[in-house]
Design a protein around this motif. Sequence first.
Motif, PDB file in Angstrom:
ATOM      1  N   LYS A   2      71.420  17.556  37.017  1.00 29.44           N
ATOM      2  CA  LYS A   2      70.078  17.514  37.557  1.00 29.44           C
ATOM      3  C   LYS A   2      69.033  17.516  36.446  1.00 29.44           C
ATOM      4  N   ARG A   3      67.871  16.962  36.752  1.00 31.52           N
ATOM      5  CA  ARG A   3      66.748  17.022  35.807  1.00 31.52           C
ATOM      6  C   ARG A   3      66.135  18.401  35.844  1.00 31.52           C
ATOM      7  N   VAL A   4      65.574  18.814  34.728  1.00 31.75           N
ATOM      8  CA  VAL A   4      64.908  20.107  34.636  1.00 31.75           C
ATOM      9  C   VAL A   4      63.419  19.904  34.876  1.00 31.75           C
ATOM     10  N   ASN A  11      58.911  31.145  39.656  1.00 31.59           N
ATOM     11  CA  ASN A  11      58.179  31.254  38.398  1.00 31.59           C
ATOM     12  C   ASN A  11      57.555  32.640  38.265  1.00 31.59           C
ATOM     13  N   LYS A  12      57.556  33.126  37.041  1.00 29.10           N
ATOM     14  CA  LYS A  12      56.899  34.388  36.706  1.00 29.10           C
ATOM     15  C   LYS A  12      55.706  34.105  35.793  1.00 29.10           C
ATOM     16  N   ILE A  13      55.911  33.269  34.780  1.00 27.74           N
ATOM     17  CA  ILE A  13      54.826  32.915  33.863  1.00 27.74           C
ATOM     18  C   ILE A  13      54.503  31.432  34.029  1.00 27.74           C
ATOM     19  N   ALA A  14      55.426  30.586  33.622  1.00 27.81           N
ATOM     20  CA  ALA A  14      55.171  29.147  33.688  1.00 27.81           C
ATOM     21  C   ALA A  14      56.220  28.401  34.500  1.00 27.81           C
ATOM     22  N   GLY A  15      57.341  29.035  34.828  1.00 27.41           N
ATOM     23  CA  GLY A  15      58.387  28.386  35.600  1.00 27.41           C
ATOM     24  C   GLY A  15      59.491  27.776  34.773  1.00 27.41           C
ATOM     25  N   VAL A  16      59.493  28.023  33.464  1.00 32.09           N
ATOM     26  CA  VAL A  16      60.512  27.430  32.589  1.00 32.09           C
ATOM     27  C   VAL A  16      61.894  27.995  32.917  1.00 32.09           C
ATOM     28  N   CYS A  17      62.035  29.305  32.946  1.00 30.73           N
ATOM     29  CA  CYS A  17      63.338  29.923  33.238  1.00 30.73           C
ATOM     30  C   CYS A  17      63.805  29.563  34.652  1.00 30.73           C
ATOM     31  N   GLY A  18      62.885  29.569  35.607  1.00 22.53           N
ATOM     32  CA  GLY A  18      63.232  29.188  36.976  1.00 22.53           C
ATOM     33  C   GLY A  18      63.673  27.738  37.069  1.00 22.53           C
ATOM     34  N   GLY A  19      63.050  26.872  36.287  1.00 19.93           N
ATOM     35  CA  GLY A  19      63.440  25.453  36.271  1.00 19.93           C
ATOM     36  C   GLY A  19      64.830  25.254  35.723  1.00 19.93           C
ATOM     37  N   PHE A  20      65.163  25.962  34.627  1.00 15.77           N
ATOM     38  CA  PHE A  20      66.522  25.882  34.095  1.00 15.77           C
ATOM     39  C   PHE A  20      67.525  26.442  35.097  1.00 15.77           C
ATOM     40  N   ALA A  21      67.174  27.526  35.761  1.00 16.91           N
ATOM     41  CA  ALA A  21      68.076  28.123  36.747  1.00 16.91           C
ATOM     42  C   ALA A  21      68.314  27.185  37.932  1.00 16.91           C
ATOM     43  N   GLU A  22      67.278  26.523  38.396  1.00 22.23           N
ATOM     44  CA  GLU A  22      67.437  25.572  39.503  1.00 22.23           C
ATOM     45  C   GLU A  22      68.315  24.397  39.089  1.00 22.23           C
ATOM     46  N   ALA A  23      68.132  23.904  37.874  1.00 22.82           N
ATOM     47  CA  ALA A  23      68.931  22.768  37.399  1.00 22.82           C
ATOM     48  C   ALA A  23      70.394  23.160  37.227  1.00 22.82           C
ATOM     49  N   LEU A  24      70.643  24.389  36.783  1.00 24.30           N
ATOM     50  CA  LEU A  24      72.016  24.858  36.576  1.00 24.30           C
ATOM     51  C   LEU A  24      72.605  25.499  37.830  1.00 24.30           C
ATOM     52  N   GLU A  25      71.763  25.656  38.865  1.00 22.00           N
ATOM     53  CA  GLU A  25      72.154  26.259  40.143  1.00 22.00           C
ATOM     54  C   GLU A  25      72.717  27.669  39.953  1.00 22.00           C
ATOM     55  N   ILE A  26      71.974  28.485  39.185  1.00 23.58           N
ATOM     56  CA  ILE A  26      72.327  29.889  39.005  1.00 23.58           C
ATOM     57  C   ILE A  26      71.093  30.742  39.266  1.00 23.58           C
ATOM     58  N   ASP A  27      71.282  32.043  39.303  1.00 21.04           N
ATOM     59  CA  ASP A  27      70.203  32.981  39.558  1.00 21.04           C
ATOM     60  C   ASP A  27      69.199  32.969  38.400  1.00 21.04           C
ATOM     61  N   PRO A  28      67.905  32.823  38.681  1.00 20.71           N
ATOM     62  CA  PRO A  28      66.912  32.798  37.608  1.00 20.71           C
ATOM     63  C   PRO A  28      66.843  34.102  36.816  1.00 20.71           C
ATOM     64  N   ILE A  56      58.330  19.985  29.712  1.00 25.20           N
ATOM     65  CA  ILE A  56      59.006  19.812  30.995  1.00 25.20           C
ATOM     66  C   ILE A  56      57.965  19.598  32.094  1.00 25.20           C
ATOM     67  N   PRO A  57      58.121  18.538  32.898  1.00 18.61           N
ATOM     68  CA  PRO A  57      57.141  18.261  33.959  1.00 18.61           C
ATOM     69  C   PRO A  57      57.342  19.166  35.177  1.00 18.61           C
ATOM     70  N   ARG A  58      56.303  19.274  36.000  1.00 17.99           N
ATOM     71  CA  ARG A  58      56.387  19.987  37.270  1.00 17.99           C
ATOM     72  C   ARG A  58      57.282  19.206  38.222  1.00 17.99           C
ATOM     73  N   ASP A  59      57.871  19.903  39.162  1.00 14.22           N
ATOM     74  CA  ASP A  59      58.724  19.284  40.171  1.00 14.22           C
ATOM     75  C   ASP A  59      57.870  18.372  41.046  1.00 14.22           C
ATOM     76  N   PRO A  60      58.157  17.068  41.098  1.00 17.07           N
ATOM     77  CA  PRO A  60      57.322  16.154  41.880  1.00 17.07           C
ATOM     78  C   PRO A  60      57.495  16.323  43.385  1.00 17.07           C
TER      79      PRO A  60
END
Length: 65
Positions: A2-4, A11-28, A56-60
């Motif tokens: 998946k794309r990141v 998201n807590k600050i900018a959504g970077v960690c949450g984006g990686f977690a969504e792409a890897l399908e694991i808990d943020p 990294i772009p925002r989720d479209p």
Amino acid sequence: MKRVYLSNKENKIAGVCGGFAEALEIDPTLIRLLFVAAVLSPLPAVVFYLLCWMVIPRDPGYKTQ
């Protein structure tokens, strides 16, 4: 693979960690804990986080209200 994207849901600050977690399908929380561990080590994790935030772009598929 998946794309990141910056996460709009996990998201807590900018959504970077949450984006990686969504792409890897694991808990943020796991990604956030790894990031904190990296920050406490001598690696330049903060610089990496800031670069990811800028590149990294925002989720479209996510619509804001």
